[in-house]
Design a protein around this motif. Structure first.
Motif, PDB file in Angstrom:
ATOM      1  N   LEU A 108       0.878  -1.459   0.242  1.00 39.06           N
ATOM      2  CA  LEU A 108      -0.183  -0.092  -0.190  1.00 39.06           C
ATOM      3  C   LEU A 108       0.791   1.150   0.230  1.00 39.06           C
ATOM      4  O   LEU A 108       0.307   1.750  -0.716  1.00 39.06           O
ATOM      5  CB  LEU A 108      -0.940   0.149   1.460  1.00 39.06           C
ATOM      6  CG  LEU A 108      -1.333   1.239   0.995  1.00 39.06           C
ATOM      7  CD1 LEU A 108      -3.068   1.156   0.913  1.00 39.06           C
ATOM      8  CD2 LEU A 108      -2.195   1.492   2.684  1.00 39.06           C
ATOM      9  N   LEU A 120      -5.270   7.321   4.674  1.00 34.43           N
ATOM     10  CA  LEU A 120      -5.504   6.278   4.577  1.00 34.43           C
ATOM     11  C   LEU A 120      -7.323   6.001   4.414  1.00 34.43           C
ATOM     12  O   LEU A 120      -7.257   5.803   5.150  1.00 34.43           O
ATOM     13  CB  LEU A 120      -4.218   4.752   5.179  1.00 34.43           C
ATOM     14  CG  LEU A 120      -3.485   5.577   4.732  1.00 34.43           C
ATOM     15  CD1 LEU A 120      -2.163   4.980   5.884  1.00 34.43           C
ATOM     16  CD2 LEU A 120      -2.221   5.496   3.401  1.00 34.43           C
ATOM     17  N   GLU A 122      -9.071   2.705   5.253  1.00 28.93           N
ATOM     18  CA  GLU A 122      -9.725   0.412   5.425  1.00 28.93           C
ATOM     19  C   GLU A 122     -10.378   0.281   5.301  1.00 28.93           C
ATOM     20  O   GLU A 122     -11.379   0.645   6.418  1.00 28.93           O
ATOM     21  CB  GLU A 122      -8.934   0.807   6.356  1.00 28.93           C
ATOM     22  CG  GLU A 122      -9.450  -1.007   6.795  1.00 28.93           C
ATOM     23  CD  GLU A 122      -8.372  -1.419   8.125  1.00 28.93           C
ATOM     24  OE1 GLU A 122      -7.947  -2.110   8.831  1.00 28.93           O
ATOM     25  OE2 GLU A 122      -9.111  -0.587   9.374  1.00 28.93           O
ATOM     26  N   GLY A 185      -3.865   6.253  -0.061  1.00 27.64           N
ATOM     27  CA  GLY A 185      -3.810   4.672  -0.387  1.00 27.64           C
ATOM     28  C   GLY A 185      -5.143   4.211   0.479  1.00 27.64           C
ATOM     29  O   GLY A 185      -6.111   4.781   0.919  1.00 27.64           O
ATOM     30  N   ILE A 187      -6.949   0.062   1.089  1.00 29.41           N
ATOM     31  CA  ILE A 187      -6.819  -1.562   1.772  1.00 29.41           C
ATOM     32  C   ILE A 187      -7.720  -1.520   2.199  1.00 29.41           C
ATOM     33  O   ILE A 187      -8.742  -0.944   2.576  1.00 29.41           O
ATOM     34  CB  ILE A 187      -5.569  -1.589   2.561  1.00 29.41           C
ATOM     35  CG1 ILE A 187      -5.583  -2.592   3.194  1.00 29.41           C
ATOM     36  CG2 ILE A 187      -5.993  -0.655   3.910  1.00 29.41           C
ATOM     37  CD1 ILE A 187      -3.820  -2.787   3.597  1.00 29.41           C
ATOM     38  N   ARG A 208      -2.331   4.892  -4.078  1.00 18.91           N
ATOM     39  CA  ARG A 208      -2.369   3.259  -4.590  1.00 18.91           C
ATOM     40  C   ARG A 208      -3.915   2.522  -4.065  1.00 18.91           C
ATOM     41  O   ARG A 208      -4.127   2.904  -2.530  1.00 18.91           O
ATOM     42  CB  ARG A 208      -1.113   2.621  -3.960  1.00 18.91           C
ATOM     43  CG  ARG A 208      -1.263   0.862  -4.057  1.00 18.91           C
ATOM     44  CD  ARG A 208      -0.110   0.288  -4.223  1.00 18.91           C
ATOM     45  NE  ARG A 208       1.307   0.296  -5.542  1.00 18.91           N
ATOM     46  CZ  ARG A 208       2.484  -0.085  -5.835  1.00 18.91           C
ATOM     47  NH1 ARG A 208       2.798  -0.878  -4.273  1.00 18.91           N
ATOM     48  NH2 ARG A 208       2.190  -0.220  -6.839  1.00 18.91           N
ATOM     49  N   LEU A 209      -4.269   1.248  -4.174  1.00 21.12           N
ATOM     50  CA  LEU A 209      -5.161   0.757  -3.932  1.00 21.12           C
ATOM     51  C   LEU A 209      -4.657  -0.618  -3.525  1.00 21.12           C
ATOM     52  O   LEU A 209      -3.982  -1.148  -4.344  1.00 21.12           O
ATOM     53  CB  LEU A 209      -6.907   0.719  -4.907  1.00 21.12           C
ATOM     54  CG  LEU A 209      -7.874  -0.398  -4.033  1.00 21.12           C
ATOM     55  CD1 LEU A 209      -8.972   0.344  -4.913  1.00 21.12           C
ATOM     56  CD2 LEU A 209      -8.126  -1.908  -4.718  1.00 21.12           C
ATOM     57  N   VAL A 210      -5.331  -1.638  -2.725  1.00 22.87           N
ATOM     58  CA  VAL A 210      -5.166  -2.902  -2.059  1.00 22.87           C
ATOM     59  C   VAL A 210      -6.295  -3.286  -1.544  1.00 22.87           C
ATOM     60  O   VAL A 210      -6.441  -3.175  -0.888  1.00 22.87           O
ATOM     61  CB  VAL A 210      -3.978  -3.133  -1.628  1.00 22.87           C
ATOM     62  CG1 VAL A 210      -3.132  -4.778  -1.311  1.00 22.87           C
ATOM     63  CG2 VAL A 210      -2.219  -2.387  -2.127  1.00 22.87           C
ATOM     64  N   VAL A 225      -3.469  -5.047  -7.209  1.00 21.52           N
ATOM     65  CA  VAL A 225      -3.005  -3.044  -6.646  1.00 21.52           C
ATOM     66  C   VAL A 225      -3.336  -2.271  -7.778  1.00 21.52           C
ATOM     67  O   VAL A 225      -3.295  -3.035  -9.329  1.00 21.52           O
ATOM     68  CB  VAL A 225      -1.838  -3.168  -6.519  1.00 21.52           C
ATOM     69  CG1 VAL A 225      -0.759  -2.111  -6.105  1.00 21.52           C
ATOM     70  CG2 VAL A 225      -0.979  -4.783  -4.801  1.00 21.52           C
TER      71      VAL A 225
END
Length: 252
Positions: A108, A120, A122, A185, A187, A208-210, A225
């Motif tokens: 991430l 971020l 979640e 990010g 996640i 970024r996306l995970v 990703v």
């Protein structure tokens, strides 16, 4: 954890309560005593195993060192807290393996330079463990949980930390959380056969996306990703196989 005398913060925090502040190690919640789980040596052995398996990012290592995983699992399972295994947290959900948490967070934040204040998101708070780790790294973290009992449990687990960097939200994770977007990010701790458009829309340029995602060809989940380039275009890559609970919409 010692703190200046003041009114205790409550989750979810109102935006006016949030401020940029360095994350602090979490105080262990009341739990089993006399079994060494509050020893830093126990966590260090886990970190050594993760490093031997390839974990390199100093930010992730420091964050996992600061968070007592045994404080987020049931007392009966506390002795297994520092084994590299997922553990049940109720309602058909689990706390992810430490190696998976470390791998996903390392992926991430990999594009982000050390020292950059990160925002971020979640999806899937669960018991709050990964949110606590993320809060050690990000300047501001929003964590969404669709199951009310788990949302409430995470609030209790995280109350002792009293960090202004973390906001817990009860809601539908597939919708993301637009009020605090964009994020550096995103996640996800649950996997489906698609990536919700809201997650991608709320991703900042350079972000970024995970997330785990079902591969239609193999029928297995893999880590996906997605990077949003500075020009707004998206680049996608697929990584190792994983096994997460199904991604669902709505709230319960």
């Amino acid at each position: 954890m010692n703190a200046p005398a003041r009114a205790r913060g409550r989750f979810p925090l109102r935006l006016e309560q949030l401020r940029a502040a360095p994350a602090k190690p979490l105080a262990a919640a009341p739990g089993p005593q006399g079994i060494g789980l509050d020893s830093h040596g126990v966590r260090e052995r886990l970190l050594q195993r993760l490093q031997a398996e390839g974990l390199r990012d100093a930010r992730v290592l420091a964050a996992m060192r600061a968070v007592p995983r045994h404080a987020f699992v049931d007392t009966a399972l506390a002795a297994q807290a520092y084994e590299d295994t997922s553990l049940p947290i109720g309602l058909g959900q689990t706390i992810s393996k430490p190696s998976v948490v470390a791998r996903m967070i390392e992926l991430l934040i990999a594009p982000q330079p050390a020292g950059k204040p990160l925002r971020l998101l979640e999806i899937g708070t669960g018991c709050g463990y990964q949110a606590a780790v993320l809060a050690q790294i990000g300047r501001f973290v929003v964590s969404i949980e669709r199951l009310k009992p788990l949302h409430d449990r995470a609030r209790e687990n995280l109350a002792a930390s009293r960090t202004p960097a973390l906001r817990l939200v009860y809601g539908d994770g597939r919708l993301g959380h637009a009020p605090n977007a964009p994020y550096d990010g995103v996640i996800a701790a649950a996997g489906g056969d698609d990536l919700p458009a809201a997650w991608l829309d709320q991703l900042a340029p350079g972000g970024r996306l995970v997330a785990p995602m079902l591969d239609a060809r193999s029928g297995r989940q893999a880590l996906v990703v997605v990077d949003r380039r500075e020009d707004g275009s998206l680049a996608r890559s697929e990584h190792e196989a994983v096994k997460f609970v199904p991604l669902k919409s709505g709230v319960d």
